[in-house]
Design a protein around this motif. Structure first.
Motif, PDB file in Angstrom:
ATOM      1  N   LEU A  19      55.740 -38.327  45.910  1.00  0.00           N
ATOM      2  CA  LEU A  19      54.929 -38.767  47.081  1.00  0.00           C
ATOM      3  C   LEU A  19      55.408 -37.834  48.359  1.00  0.00           C
ATOM      4  CD1 LEU A  19      55.844 -42.446  46.606  1.00  0.00           C
ATOM      5  CD2 LEU A  19      53.748 -41.652  46.350  1.00  0.00           C
ATOM      6  N   ASP A  20      54.266 -37.336  49.023  1.00  0.00           N
ATOM      7  CA  ASP A  20      54.379 -36.509  50.030  1.00  0.00           C
ATOM      8  C   ASP A  20      54.862 -37.133  51.361  1.00  0.00           C
ATOM      9  OD1 ASP A  20      53.986 -33.919  51.307  1.00  0.00           O
ATOM     10  OD2 ASP A  20      51.986 -34.389  51.865  1.00  0.00           O
ATOM     11  N   GLY A  21      55.458 -36.246  52.159  1.00  0.00           N
ATOM     12  CA  GLY A  21      55.882 -36.696  53.526  1.00  0.00           C
ATOM     13  C   GLY A  21      55.050 -36.192  54.403  1.00  0.00           C
ATOM     14  N   SER A  22      53.720 -36.624  54.619  1.00  0.00           N
ATOM     15  CA  SER A  22      53.014 -35.936  55.600  1.00  0.00           C
ATOM     16  C   SER A  22      53.385 -36.549  56.991  1.00  0.00           C
ATOM     17  CB  SER A  22      51.443 -36.865  55.168  1.00  0.00           C
ATOM     18  OG  SER A  22      50.705 -36.176  56.129  1.00  0.00           O
ATOM     19  N   PRO A  23      53.353 -35.575  58.016  1.00  0.00           N
ATOM     20  CA  PRO A  23      53.334 -35.926  59.429  1.00  0.00           C
ATOM     21  C   PRO A  23      52.393 -36.905  59.985  1.00  0.00           C
ATOM     22  CG  PRO A  23      52.834 -33.635  59.051  1.00  0.00           C
ATOM     23  CD  PRO A  23      52.841 -34.119  57.601  1.00  0.00           C
ATOM     24  N   PRO A  25      50.101 -40.159  60.036  1.00  0.00           N
ATOM     25  CA  PRO A  25      50.255 -41.296  59.157  1.00  0.00           C
ATOM     26  C   PRO A  25      48.902 -41.682  58.444  1.00  0.00           C
ATOM     27  CG  PRO A  25      50.769 -41.303  61.658  1.00  0.00           C
ATOM     28  CD  PRO A  25      50.340 -40.063  61.445  1.00  0.00           C
ATOM     29  N   ILE A  26      47.750 -41.407  58.893  1.00  0.00           N
ATOM     30  CA  ILE A  26      46.595 -41.784  58.041  1.00  0.00           C
ATOM     31  C   ILE A  26      46.685 -40.780  56.765  1.00  0.00           C
ATOM     32  CG2 ILE A  26      45.083 -39.933  59.044  1.00  0.00           C
ATOM     33  CD1 ILE A  26      43.951 -43.694  58.392  1.00  0.00           C
ATOM     34  N   ASN A  27      46.989 -39.687  56.617  1.00  0.00           N
ATOM     35  CA  ASN A  27      47.461 -38.921  55.468  1.00  0.00           C
ATOM     36  C   ASN A  27      48.258 -39.570  54.456  1.00  0.00           C
ATOM     37  OD1 ASN A  27      45.763 -36.995  56.364  1.00  0.00           O
ATOM     38  ND2 ASN A  27      47.165 -35.435  56.448  1.00  0.00           N
ATOM     39  N   ALA A  28      49.356 -39.895  54.830  1.00  0.00           N
ATOM     40  CA  ALA A  28      50.214 -40.783  54.145  1.00  0.00           C
ATOM     41  C   ALA A  28      49.674 -42.167  53.543  1.00  0.00           C
ATOM     42  CB  ALA A  28      51.495 -41.188  54.998  1.00  0.00           C
ATOM     43  N   LEU A  29      48.991 -42.884  54.551  1.00  0.00           N
ATOM     44  CA  LEU A  29      48.168 -44.143  54.078  1.00  0.00           C
ATOM     45  C   LEU A  29      47.351 -43.669  52.903  1.00  0.00           C
ATOM     46  CD1 LEU A  29      48.485 -47.152  54.349  1.00  0.00           C
ATOM     47  CD2 LEU A  29      46.529 -46.667  56.052  1.00  0.00           C
ATOM     48  N   SER A  30      46.524 -42.716  53.191  1.00  0.00           N
ATOM     49  CA  SER A  30      45.385 -42.535  52.066  1.00  0.00           C
ATOM     50  C   SER A  30      46.072 -42.167  50.723  1.00  0.00           C
ATOM     51  CB  SER A  30      44.701 -41.221  52.286  1.00  0.00           C
ATOM     52  OG  SER A  30      45.319 -39.931  52.567  1.00  0.00           O
ATOM     53  N   GLU A  31      47.318 -41.626  50.552  1.00  0.00           N
ATOM     54  CA  GLU A  31      48.177 -41.487  49.347  1.00  0.00           C
ATOM     55  C   GLU A  31      48.202 -42.905  48.657  1.00  0.00           C
ATOM     56  OE1 GLU A  31      51.800 -38.879  48.389  1.00  0.00           O
ATOM     57  OE2 GLU A  31      52.228 -40.058  50.053  1.00  0.00           O
ATOM     58  N   LEU A  32      48.484 -43.919  49.636  1.00  0.00           N
ATOM     59  CA  LEU A  32      48.779 -45.239  49.029  1.00  0.00           C
ATOM     60  C   LEU A  32      47.430 -45.643  48.389  1.00  0.00           C
ATOM     61  CD1 LEU A  32      51.153 -46.820  51.508  1.00  0.00           C
ATOM     62  CD2 LEU A  32      51.811 -45.892  49.213  1.00  0.00           C
ATOM     63  N   TYR A  33      46.288 -45.551  49.142  1.00  0.00           N
ATOM     64  CA  TYR A  33      44.963 -46.208  48.629  1.00  0.00           C
ATOM     65  C   TYR A  33      44.524 -45.365  47.234  1.00  0.00           C
ATOM     66  CZ  TYR A  33      44.362 -48.880  52.753  1.00  0.00           C
ATOM     67  OH  TYR A  33      44.515 -49.970  53.752  1.00  0.00           O
ATOM     68  N   ILE A  34      44.920 -43.916  47.229  1.00  0.00           N
ATOM     69  CA  ILE A  34      44.649 -43.306  46.022  1.00  0.00           C
ATOM     70  C   ILE A  34      45.440 -43.767  44.799  1.00  0.00           C
ATOM     71  CG2 ILE A  34      44.738 -41.088  44.957  1.00  0.00           C
ATOM     72  CD1 ILE A  34      43.905 -39.812  47.672  1.00  0.00           C
ATOM     73  N   LEU A  35      46.893 -44.024  45.139  1.00  0.00           N
ATOM     74  CA  LEU A  35      47.659 -44.556  44.080  1.00  0.00           C
ATOM     75  C   LEU A  35      47.356 -45.923  43.559  1.00  0.00           C
ATOM     76  CD1 LEU A  35      50.151 -44.203  42.317  1.00  0.00           C
ATOM     77  CD2 LEU A  35      51.494 -45.178  44.177  1.00  0.00           C
ATOM     78  N   GLY A  68      60.006 -37.459  53.333  1.00  0.00           N
ATOM     79  CA  GLY A  68      59.402 -38.056  54.648  1.00  0.00           C
ATOM     80  C   GLY A  68      59.031 -39.489  54.378  1.00  0.00           C
ATOM     81  N   ILE A  69      57.793 -39.686  54.899  1.00  0.00           N
ATOM     82  CA  ILE A  69      57.301 -41.119  54.676  1.00  0.00           C
ATOM     83  C   ILE A  69      57.111 -41.471  53.156  1.00  0.00           C
ATOM     84  CG2 ILE A  69      54.764 -40.367  54.729  1.00  0.00           C
ATOM     85  CD1 ILE A  69      56.264 -43.613  56.138  1.00  0.00           C
ATOM     86  N   GLY A  70      56.906 -40.411  52.357  1.00  0.00           N
ATOM     87  CA  GLY A  70      56.811 -40.467  50.889  1.00  0.00           C
ATOM     88  C   GLY A  70      58.346 -40.919  50.251  1.00  0.00           C
ATOM     89  N   GLY A  71      59.298 -40.468  50.819  1.00  0.00           N
ATOM     90  CA  GLY A  71      60.714 -41.129  50.388  1.00  0.00           C
ATOM     91  C   GLY A  71      60.905 -42.767  50.844  1.00  0.00           C
ATOM     92  N   ALA A  74      58.986 -44.325  48.382  1.00  0.00           N
ATOM     93  CA  ALA A  74      59.934 -44.575  46.686  1.00  0.00           C
ATOM     94  C   ALA A  74      60.809 -45.509  47.013  1.00  0.00           C
ATOM     95  CB  ALA A  74      60.474 -42.992  46.753  1.00  0.00           C
ATOM     96  N   VAL A  75      61.426 -45.747  48.117  1.00  0.00           N
ATOM     97  CA  VAL A  75      62.290 -46.667  48.249  1.00  0.00           C
ATOM     98  C   VAL A  75      61.744 -48.096  48.022  1.00  0.00           C
ATOM     99  CG1 VAL A  75      63.841 -47.972  49.937  1.00  0.00           C
ATOM    100  CG2 VAL A  75      63.982 -45.423  49.529  1.00  0.00           C
ATOM    101  N   LEU A  76      60.514 -48.132  48.707  1.00  0.00           N
ATOM    102  CA  LEU A  76      59.692 -49.607  48.449  1.00  0.00           C
ATOM    103  C   LEU A  76      59.273 -49.726  47.044  1.00  0.00           C
ATOM    104  CD1 LEU A  76      57.183 -49.308  51.606  1.00  0.00           C
ATOM    105  CD2 LEU A  76      59.571 -50.757  51.563  1.00  0.00           C
ATOM    106  N   PHE A  77      59.098 -48.764  46.093  1.00  0.00           N
ATOM    107  CA  PHE A  77      58.407 -48.895  44.916  1.00  0.00           C
ATOM    108  C   PHE A  77      59.668 -49.058  43.853  1.00  0.00           C
ATOM    109  CE2 PHE A  77      54.631 -46.342  46.448  1.00  0.00           C
ATOM    110  CZ  PHE A  77      53.902 -47.642  46.633  1.00  0.00           C
ATOM    111  N   ALA A  78      60.413 -48.342  44.060  1.00  0.00           N
ATOM    112  CA  ALA A  78      61.738 -48.317  43.152  1.00  0.00           C
ATOM    113  C   ALA A  78      62.689 -49.084  43.470  1.00  0.00           C
ATOM    114  CB  ALA A  78      62.230 -46.704  43.051  1.00  0.00           C
ATOM    115  N   SER A  79      63.067 -49.173  44.616  1.00  0.00           N
ATOM    116  CA  SER A  79      64.198 -50.057  45.030  1.00  0.00           C
ATOM    117  C   SER A  79      64.150 -51.685  45.211  1.00  0.00           C
ATOM    118  CB  SER A  79      65.080 -49.520  46.043  1.00  0.00           C
ATOM    119  OG  SER A  79      65.575 -48.354  45.873  1.00  0.00           O
TER     120      SER A  79
END
Length: 103
Positions: A19-23, A25-35, A68-71, A74-79
């Protein structure tokens, strides 16, 4: 080697989610919608009890990481074993707290 989960993809090798650490916020959120769309299609095509349920990324991937936000995701999903929908809600809460005009 540990036994693979029953819901894991049926192939040999390791599945990874990076997961990418986009600076922005909307780019990071779009990553979640694609996933979320990808996970929905995966669950629909799966011959299992996952149809109609929101799939947790921890059940799809062997390794989950990010920067970044992708990390954070990752914590939300894995841990915390969150669904993608729960991560989207958490993103909204985090964004409001970090970028509110009262801060």
């Amino acid at each position: 080697m540990a036994a693979r989960r029953a819901s894991s993809l049926e192939h040999e090798g390791i599945t990874a989610l990076a997961l990418d650490g986009s600076p922005v916020p909307i780019n990071a959120l779009s990553e979640l919608y694609i996933l979320q769309e990808t996970a929905g299609r995966w669950a629909f095509n799966k011959e299992s009890d996952l149809r109609g349920e929101e799939v947790r990324p921890v059940d799809m991937f062997d390794i989950i990481g990010g920067s970044g936000i992708g990390g954070f995701y990752a914590v939300l999903f894995a841990s915390l074993r969150m669904t993608i929908g729960q991560a989207i809600q958490s993103h909204g809460i985090l964004e409001r707290q970090l970028f509110s005009s009262e801060s």
